[in-house]
Design a protein around this motif. Structure first.
Motif, PDB file in Angstrom:
ATOM      1  N   TYR A 135       0.837  -1.205   0.000  1.00 36.89           N
ATOM      2  CA  TYR A 135       0.000   0.000   0.000  1.00 36.89           C
ATOM      3  C   TYR A 135       0.874   1.258   0.000  1.00 36.89           C
ATOM      4  CZ  TYR A 135      -4.690  -1.996   0.654  1.00 36.89           C
ATOM      5  OH  TYR A 135      -5.888  -2.632   0.474  1.00 36.89           O
ATOM      6  N   ALA A 166      -4.286   5.254   5.246  1.00 35.32           N
ATOM      7  CA  ALA A 166      -5.650   5.368   5.775  1.00 35.32           C
ATOM      8  C   ALA A 166      -6.521   4.237   5.247  1.00 35.32           C
ATOM      9  CB  ALA A 166      -6.234   6.726   5.403  1.00 35.32           C
ATOM     10  N   LEU A 167      -6.378   3.909   3.968  1.00 36.79           N
ATOM     11  CA  LEU A 167      -7.166   2.823   3.383  1.00 36.79           C
ATOM     12  C   LEU A 167      -6.793   1.477   4.010  1.00 36.79           C
ATOM     13  CD1 LEU A 167      -7.094   3.848  -0.394  1.00 36.79           C
ATOM     14  CD2 LEU A 167      -9.037   4.017   1.187  1.00 36.79           C
ATOM     15  N   TYR A 168      -5.494   1.262   4.220  1.00 36.92           N
ATOM     16  CA  TYR A 168      -5.075  -0.009   4.796  1.00 36.92           C
ATOM     17  C   TYR A 168      -5.483  -0.107   6.264  1.00 36.92           C
ATOM     18  CZ  TYR A 168      -2.283  -4.105   5.909  1.00 36.92           C
ATOM     19  OH  TYR A 168      -1.894  -5.364   6.307  1.00 36.92           O
ATOM     20  N   ALA A 169      -5.397   0.998   6.990  1.00 36.78           N
ATOM     21  CA  ALA A 169      -5.811   0.998   8.396  1.00 36.78           C
ATOM     22  C   ALA A 169      -7.288   0.646   8.510  1.00 36.78           C
ATOM     23  CB  ALA A 169      -5.541   2.368   9.020  1.00 36.78           C
ATOM     24  N   ARG A 170      -8.095   1.178   7.603  1.00 36.13           N
ATOM     25  CA  ARG A 170      -9.526   0.861   7.616  1.00 36.13           C
ATOM     26  C   ARG A 170      -9.749  -0.610   7.288  1.00 36.13           C
ATOM     27  NH1 ARG A 170     -14.190   3.936   3.990  1.00 36.13           N
ATOM     28  NH2 ARG A 170     -15.967   2.745   4.792  1.00 36.13           N
ATOM     29  N   ARG A 171      -8.938  -1.132   6.375  1.00 35.32           N
ATOM     30  CA  ARG A 171      -9.108  -2.537   5.971  1.00 35.32           C
ATOM     31  C   ARG A 171      -8.837  -3.473   7.136  1.00 35.32           C
ATOM     32  NH1 ARG A 171      -5.147  -5.759   1.697  1.00 35.32           N
ATOM     33  NH2 ARG A 171      -5.784  -7.842   2.353  1.00 35.32           N
ATOM     34  N   ASN A 211      -8.730  -2.531  10.348  1.00 29.60           N
ATOM     35  CA  ASN A 211      -9.403  -2.026  11.549  1.00 29.60           C
ATOM     36  C   ASN A 211      -8.420  -1.647  12.667  1.00 29.60           C
ATOM     37  OD1 ASN A 211     -11.696  -1.250  12.993  1.00 29.60           O
ATOM     38  ND2 ASN A 211     -11.870  -3.251  14.002  1.00 29.60           N
ATOM     39  N   SER A 223      -5.990   1.913  14.164  1.00 31.88           N
ATOM     40  CA  SER A 223      -5.926   3.367  14.128  1.00 31.88           C
ATOM     41  C   SER A 223      -4.977   3.832  13.033  1.00 31.88           C
ATOM     42  CB  SER A 223      -5.444   3.915  15.474  1.00 31.88           C
ATOM     43  OG  SER A 223      -5.066   5.273  15.368  1.00 31.88           O
ATOM     44  N   VAL A 224      -5.434   4.739  12.187  1.00 33.39           N
ATOM     45  CA  VAL A 224      -4.579   5.264  11.133  1.00 33.39           C
ATOM     46  C   VAL A 224      -3.400   6.025  11.718  1.00 33.39           C
ATOM     47  CG1 VAL A 224      -5.918   7.406  10.889  1.00 33.39           C
ATOM     48  CG2 VAL A 224      -4.542   6.583   8.972  1.00 33.39           C
TER      49      VAL A 224
END
Length: 265
Positions: free
Chosen positions: A59, A110-115, A117, A119-120
């Motif tokens: 990423y 940010a996208l990977y942190a959301r994936r 779950n 904290s970004v």
């Protein structure tokens, strides 16, 4: 007076395929980030496990390449993009910008942190010590390719670049950036993060230090010929883009420690 060693920018030639040192530096930088990341995953406060590291690097690499290219187009050569939109895709013609790459990494992380779950902000703190090695190697790639040289100087560090039409002694600013943005920044962030710090502090320290180092080096780096100076008769585009990093980094760093103190950590 020094003379550039005039290293062939092509590291490997395989028939019609030419592999440049600059591209290899990106590869080496990602490999170094992976190696150091494996060590960092062993820390008890690491937000990811070792098996998640490869995806994180992937990423991040996408963010660096896509963001770096788009940043160069938007920040440094937007007029050419307007006249020839497909130029954005011709990456082999050169043109990458750190500030664009930084924004690309922020989005990718940010996208990977959301994936996964997490904290970004914790993920940003995790990658802060992984980035300087790649930054330093990239500057070595600039030096080998005789790109982004410095302004004219009569100091003992003046260097003649064979590709420079004027053949003036110039600051080897690529090496200054290698020393500051690569070596020194790595040492600062590496030793700072050897123990757990307040959330947001490592990422903020990275922003602040890089912004300061870049702002300083810009005083001896030749401004882009098609841009020149942007403000006050002396401020370059790189300095204008670094100012928000300095201010934001300092502000977040102070906030991180105040928040930690308020929480009794």
């Amino acid at each position: 007076m020094l003379v550039h060693p005039n290293i062939d920018p092509v590291a490997v030639q395989l028939g019609p395929l030419a592999i440049h040192w600059y591209g290899l530096m990106y590869l080496f930088g990602f490999a170094a980030a992976w190696y150091l990341g494996k060590k960092r995953c062993a820390q008890p406060w690491s937000p990811i496990k070792e098996e998640q590291l490869e995806d994180l690097i992937f990423y991040g690499a996408l963010g660096v390449i896509l963001g770096g290219r788009m940043g160069y187009v938007l920040f440094y050569n937007f007029e050419q993009f307007l006249s020839d939109p497909l130029w954005l895709l011709r990456v082999w013609e050169g043109g990458m910008a750190f500030h664009g790459g930084l924004l690309g990494v922020v989005v990718a992380i940010a996208l990977y942190a959301r994936r996964i779950n997490v904290s970004v902000f914790a993920l940003w703190d995790f990658i802060a010590p992984l980035a300087p090695i790649g930054l330093g190697l990239g500057r070595l790639g600039n030096f080998i390719g005789q790109e982004l040289w410095g302004r004219q100087t009569d100091s003992m560090f003046g260097m003649i670049f064979p590709n420079d039409p004027s053949q003036l002694p110039r600051h080897p600013s690529q090496l200054y950036q290698f020393a500051l943005e690569g070596v020194l920044l790595f040492l600062i962030i590496f030793f700072y993060t050897r123990r757990q710090r307040p959330a947001l502090a490592p990422g903020a320290l990275f922003l602040f230090c890089y912004g300061c180092f870049r702002f300083i080096v810009e005083f001896v780096r030749e401004p882009d010929s098609h841009i020149g100076f942007d403000a006050l008769g002396w401020m370059t585009r790189g300095q204008l883009l670094s100012l928000p990093m300095i201010l934001l980094g300092a502000g977040i760093f102070v906030y991180a420690y105040r928040r930690a103190a308020a929480q009794g950590k």
